[in-house]
Design an enzyme around this catalytic site. Structure first.
Site, PDB file in Angstrom:
ATOM      1  N   TYR A 167       0.795  -1.226   0.000  1.00 48.74           N
ATOM      2  CA  TYR A 167       0.000   0.000   0.000  1.00 48.74           C
ATOM      3  C   TYR A 167       0.829   1.278   0.000  1.00 48.74           C
ATOM      4  O   TYR A 167       0.458   2.249  -0.653  1.00 48.74           O
ATOM      5  CB  TYR A 167      -0.937  -0.003   1.217  1.00 48.74           C
ATOM      6  CG  TYR A 167      -1.882   1.165   1.247  1.00 48.74           C
ATOM      7  CD1 TYR A 167      -2.949   1.254   0.352  1.00 48.74           C
ATOM      8  CD2 TYR A 167      -1.707   2.197   2.163  1.00 48.74           C
ATOM      9  CE1 TYR A 167      -3.812   2.334   0.375  1.00 48.74           C
ATOM     10  CE2 TYR A 167      -2.569   3.284   2.195  1.00 48.74           C
ATOM     11  CZ  TYR A 167      -3.623   3.344   1.297  1.00 48.74           C
ATOM     12  OH  TYR A 167      -4.470   4.413   1.310  1.00 48.74           O
TER      13      TYR A 167
ATOM     14  N   ALA B 219     -76.233  15.457  24.061  1.00 48.80           N
ATOM     15  CA  ALA B 219     -75.911  14.078  24.420  1.00 48.80           C
ATOM     16  C   ALA B 219     -76.861  13.112  23.723  1.00 48.80           C
ATOM     17  O   ALA B 219     -77.985  13.453  23.346  1.00 48.80           O
ATOM     18  CB  ALA B 219     -75.984  13.909  25.935  1.00 48.80           C
TER      19      ALA B 219
ATOM     20  N   THR C  98     -76.785  11.626  20.770  1.00 47.43           N
ATOM     21  CA  THR C  98     -77.131  11.867  19.369  1.00 47.43           C
ATOM     22  C   THR C  98     -76.250  11.082  18.402  1.00 47.43           C
ATOM     23  O   THR C  98     -76.370  11.267  17.194  1.00 47.43           O
ATOM     24  CB  THR C  98     -77.013  13.365  19.045  1.00 47.43           C
ATOM     25  OG1 THR C  98     -75.701  13.834  19.397  1.00 47.43           O
ATOM     26  CG2 THR C  98     -78.053  14.167  19.798  1.00 47.43           C
TER      27      THR C  98
ATOM     28  N   THR D 250     -70.293  10.132  19.645  1.00 48.88           N
ATOM     29  CA  THR D 250     -69.245   9.212  20.092  1.00 48.88           C
ATOM     30  C   THR D 250     -69.376   7.862  19.414  1.00 48.88           C
ATOM     31  O   THR D 250     -68.367   7.197  19.131  1.00 48.88           O
ATOM     32  CB  THR D 250     -69.316   9.059  21.615  1.00 48.88           C
ATOM     33  OG1 THR D 250     -69.185  10.349  22.224  1.00 48.88           O
ATOM     34  CG2 THR D 250     -68.209   8.157  22.127  1.00 48.88           C
TER      35      THR D 250
END
EC number: 3.1.21.-
Length: 860
Positions: A219, A446, A448, A451
């Site tokens: 090398y 609530a 309806t 969720t």
């Protein structure tokens, strides 16, 4: 000039200690040509102009002898190349002194300076006792510090000489070296000094021991000389040491404290190569070089690729790493998203993983890796189709859509929205194609279905996160590495409203995570369900409305105002998957904001989502769900009257009911709805479906009238307002009559009061009073809803009072005896009847003598 014979150098290289270690010290600079002259002269070089006057391949053969004589008398390796090579050798000597604890250490060293594309570097190969695998890597800092110390000493000796004035180039080079030296003194030298390493079986990198003799032979020696970028290697390399096949270059070399001669360098390489690298097969091939003459040429890129492939080695994993890789692979293929899923489906691997040190923490890290991998590969809609595949097939060619009891269609029709339009929007939002409107709000009181719908969508996707606004410091702790976000009962406060606006708008933002560094949150769809005013921000005991406009630009709101019965049922993820997949299939050519506006004929999608517009003959009543759903309006298709049967008779082939002669006799007023035309419905009749007179309603069967009255009483004002344009006789009022005709009808009713009670009067159509907010939108805030209900109640009481007065007037006119009671005249027992005389104006043509004939008497 370099000194030393060939035999001495061969012996010095062969005596190199084993094992040896290879170090590299790098002096990087982005523009080498701009600074190399100053660096050369700063290190004592005085022949920069002479370097550029050296003859080369210019055809002047008579000058070769002068060039050789010039190289004999002066070595072009002075300057920075010479200074760096000698600084490397002195640094190696000082390092071995500290390792052997002696002033005169026993060691071998080869120091060679070279010029690269991005600066200069020095190769230092050291071999000798005291330098082992354990301390070779640690010795890098000692070697690098000592190298810069000796390099700066060499420069200072030259600059401190009398009458020395530094030029601008030299000052630039000095400042550059000072910056590198300061980094080294601070310990920041990872990219400055390095040692040759190898990778062990467990994946760690350790210092690699080398054979110093073979390394120098293979090398370090086969290189031509180059001391400057602007000078060719042929100019500075002696003829006997030059080899055109060598592509590497060097500047200066020192071995064991002596300069390696550039004139004997090639000869030294030949001797060492024949000793250490020659092979019988190579000699055989070299004797017949013509064998390789006809081979095809291979490009340098192909050679580099082959070399890189040969250097790549499979990484050897430990037992724990193999288990982790197996868990990630199986979880990704099986879409396992939670720790419970891993325990249920990969119990054996999780048991092995938990039994190792830190197994619980490792399981959490694996889940995070799985989520990151899935989020980078799919969006929410694509992942929903994999996690919850559709179970219902769709027939687009059918006249109507069979919802098969899908409660999503029931809920959205009840709340006044088109299921196809809502599904179209949600598919775009889950696919991240709605732009800044990255979130959808289900607003209303609530019970309806808010969720119920939001939960089903999130469970259908599977990989979702929840917003915890109760934890005001870390509300989005669960948001990173998720595909969809669910904010239940959303409330806006000043603590997190700014971060919420970024998340709701799909902006890339970093959110705080508890006990960890902040995480990047890319665009993620958000579902909100709330009965609060999310546009009003609360801070302490004050409310702020300045954020209302930005929030409305990011949120698409759907108002759920009708409460659901207790027996409504739960929407399952399978229903959501069937609904959204069918919506995406129907609107696959319009999955963009422009396509949505064109498909539904809207200018833009604002904060309030458009309400449903039913086709003629279609209803929001779930009772008609068995007849199918309209492909356009999403309403339920009503049954035709011909399909209804009477309790007292059977239907005949013509559609008339046996036992009802009136209906079968008069076929002109029959109203029928056909189920063709892709479920849109049509009105077919032999005569106008709307009667011309109020009394013509008597020709409609009584069973139909009862059913019509029940439907009208059940429908709300908003429902009737949306259906006002439908041409159906059982919903619309009779056509208004002319004043003359109306007076004649009233006169007939006065003359024949018993006829008015022989049939049921036509039902009144409920109307939306002026000023009510049912003009395409619905009450937004809770205060608006309370005001709306109070106005409705007040108007209803007024109508009832007005209706009661009308009934009293009718009763009084139909019973003349009521006049006596109203005047307070009561007949007592035994008394004569009281006669009331009523006088009327006589016409002018009558005579006065006949006036007594016009008197009328009424007995009370």
């Amino acid at each position: 000039m370099a000194t030393g014979g060939l035999a001495k150098w061969v012996g010095a290289v062969q005596a190199f200690g084993h094992p040896s270690w290879s170090y590299v010290i790098k002096l990087r600079h982005g523009h080498v040509t701009m600074i190399e002259r100053g660096f050369y002269e700063l290190c004592g070089g005085e022949n920069w102009n002479m370097l550029h006057e050296l003859p080369g391949d210019n055809g002047l053969l008579e000058m070769w002898e002068s060039r050789e004589s010039m190289l004999e008398s002066w070595s072009p390796g002075d300057g920075h190349s010479w200074a760096m090579a000698w600084a490397g050798w002195r640094a190696a000597r000082e390092t071995m002194q500290r390792r052997q604890y002696v002033n005169e250490p026993t060691f071998s060293c080869w120091s060679q300076s070279e010029l690269g594309e991005n600066g200069w570097h020095v190769h230092i190969i050291i071999g000798g006792p005291g330098l082992t695998r354990q301390n070779a890597a640690i010795s890098r800092s000692i070697l690098c510090t000592s190298f810069f110390k000796h390099l700066l000493i060499t420069i200072r000796q030259r600059t401190h000489a009398p009458y020395t004035v530094l030029s601008r180039d030299e000052l630039n080079a000095w400042n550059w070296l000072q910056k590198i030296a300061q980094r080294v003194m601070r310990g920041d030298m990872d990219d400055i000094v390095d040692i040759l390493k190898c990778r062990k079986a467990n994946g760690t990198l350790v210092a690699q021991a080398i054979n110093g003799t073979e390394f120098i032979t293979r090398y370090m020696l086969p290189k031509n000389r180059k001391v400057a970028n602007t000078v060719l290697t042929r100019h500075t390399t002696p003829e006997q040491s030059y080899d055109s096949t060598w592509g590497k270059t060097y500047g200066f070399a020192v071995c064991n404290g002596e300069t390696v001669s550039e004139f004997t360098r090639k000869d030294l390489w030949k001797v060492l190569y024949n000793i250490y690298t020659a092979h019988p097969a190579e000699n055989m091939l070299n004797s017949n070089p013509s064998v390789w003459g006809d081979l095809p040429r291979v490009s340098a890129n192909r050679i580099d690729a082959d070399d890189a492939e040969a250097r790549s080695r499979p990484i050897k994993l430990s037992r724990k790493q193999k288990i982790m890789a197996e868990v990630i692979q199986r979880a990704t293929d099986g879409l396992l998203l939670t720790y419970n899923d891993l325990v249920v489906h990969l119990s054996d691997l999780m048991l092995m993983l938990e039994g190792m040190p830190g197994g619980s923490k490792t399981a959490e890290q694996l889940l995070t890796m799985i989520h990151i991998k899935l989020c980078a590969k799919y969006n929410a809609y694509e992942f929903m189709l994999m996690k919850t595949p559709a179970t219902q097939n769709m027939n687009p060619g059918a006249p109507h859509y069979d919802c098969q009891g899908n409660l999503v269609f029931k809920l959205l029709n009840l709340q006044g929205y088109n299921p196809w339009q809502v599904g179209h929007w949600l598919v775009m939002m889950l696919s991240k194609k709605t732009g800044k409107r990255n979130s959808t709000l289900f607003y209303g009181p609530a019970s309806t279905g808010k969720t119920n719908l939001a939960k089903a969508i999130c469970h259908a996707v599977g990989l979702y996160g929840c917003v915890n606004h109760n934890n005001k410091q870390f509300p989005f702790n669960d948001a990173p590495n998720k595909m969809i976000l669910w904010w239940e009962e959303c409330i806006m406060t000043t603590d997190y409203v700014e971060a919420a606006k970024c998340v709701l708008g799909g902006t890339h933002v970093r959110v705080d995570v508890k006990h960890k560094d902040s995480r990047e949150l890319p665009q993620i769809p958000v579902l909100l369900s709330s009965n609060h005013d999310v546009y009003t921000v609360v801070g302490g005991n004050a409310t702020f409305g300045v954020h209302a406009a930005p929030l409305k630009e990011r949120i698409t709101q759907m108002n759920f105002m009708k409460q659901l019965p207790n027996t409504f049922g739960e929407i399952t993820p399978g229903m959501i998957s069937n609904w959204l997949s069918h919506c995406a299939h129907i609107h696959q050519e319009h999955l963009s904001l422009e396509g949505f506006a064109i498909k539904w004929d809207v200018q833009s999608v604002g904060n309030s989502f458009p309400l449903q517009t039913l086709c003629p003959g279609h209803s929001q009543n779930w009772t008609f769900s068995e007849n199918g759903v309209c492909w356009h309006c999403g309403g339920f298709i009503q049954p035709t009257p011909e399909s209804d049967t009477d309790s007292d008779g059977d239907p005949d082939p013509d559609g008339a009911v046996a036992g009802d002669s009136d209906t079968s006799a008069n076929s002109e007023s029959t109203v029928s709805f056909s189920s063709n035309d892709s479920g849109l419905g049509s009105v077919t009749s032999s005569a106008p479906s709307v009667p011309d007179r109020a009394e013509e309603i008597e020709e409609i069967p009584s069973e139909c009238l009862e059913w019509m009255r029940e439907e009208v009483d059940r429908l709300s004002a908003h429902d009737i307002n949306s259906l006002a344009h439908q041409a159906t006789g059982f919903i619309l009022d009779p056509i208004p009559e002319e004043p003359e005709e109306r007076e004649r009808d009233l006169a007939r009713e006065d003359a024949e009061p018993e006829a008015s009670t022989s049939h049921t009067p036509a039902t009144k159509r409920a109307r939306v009073e002026e000023g009510e907010p049912w003009d395409g939108t619905q009450p937004i805030t809770e205060g608006d809803w309370i005001d709306f209900e109070s106005r409705q109640k007040r108007r209803r009481l007024e109508r009832e009072e007005k209706g009661g007065e009308d009934e009293d007037m009718e009763v009084q006119e139909s019973d003349p005896s009521a006049w006596g009671e109203k005047l307070g005249i009561v007949e007592k027992p035994g008394e004569e009847p009281i006669v009331l005389y009523c006088f009327e104006t006589l016409p002018e043509s009558d005579e006065e003598g006949d006036s007594d004939k016009e008197n009328k008497t009424h007995t009370v």
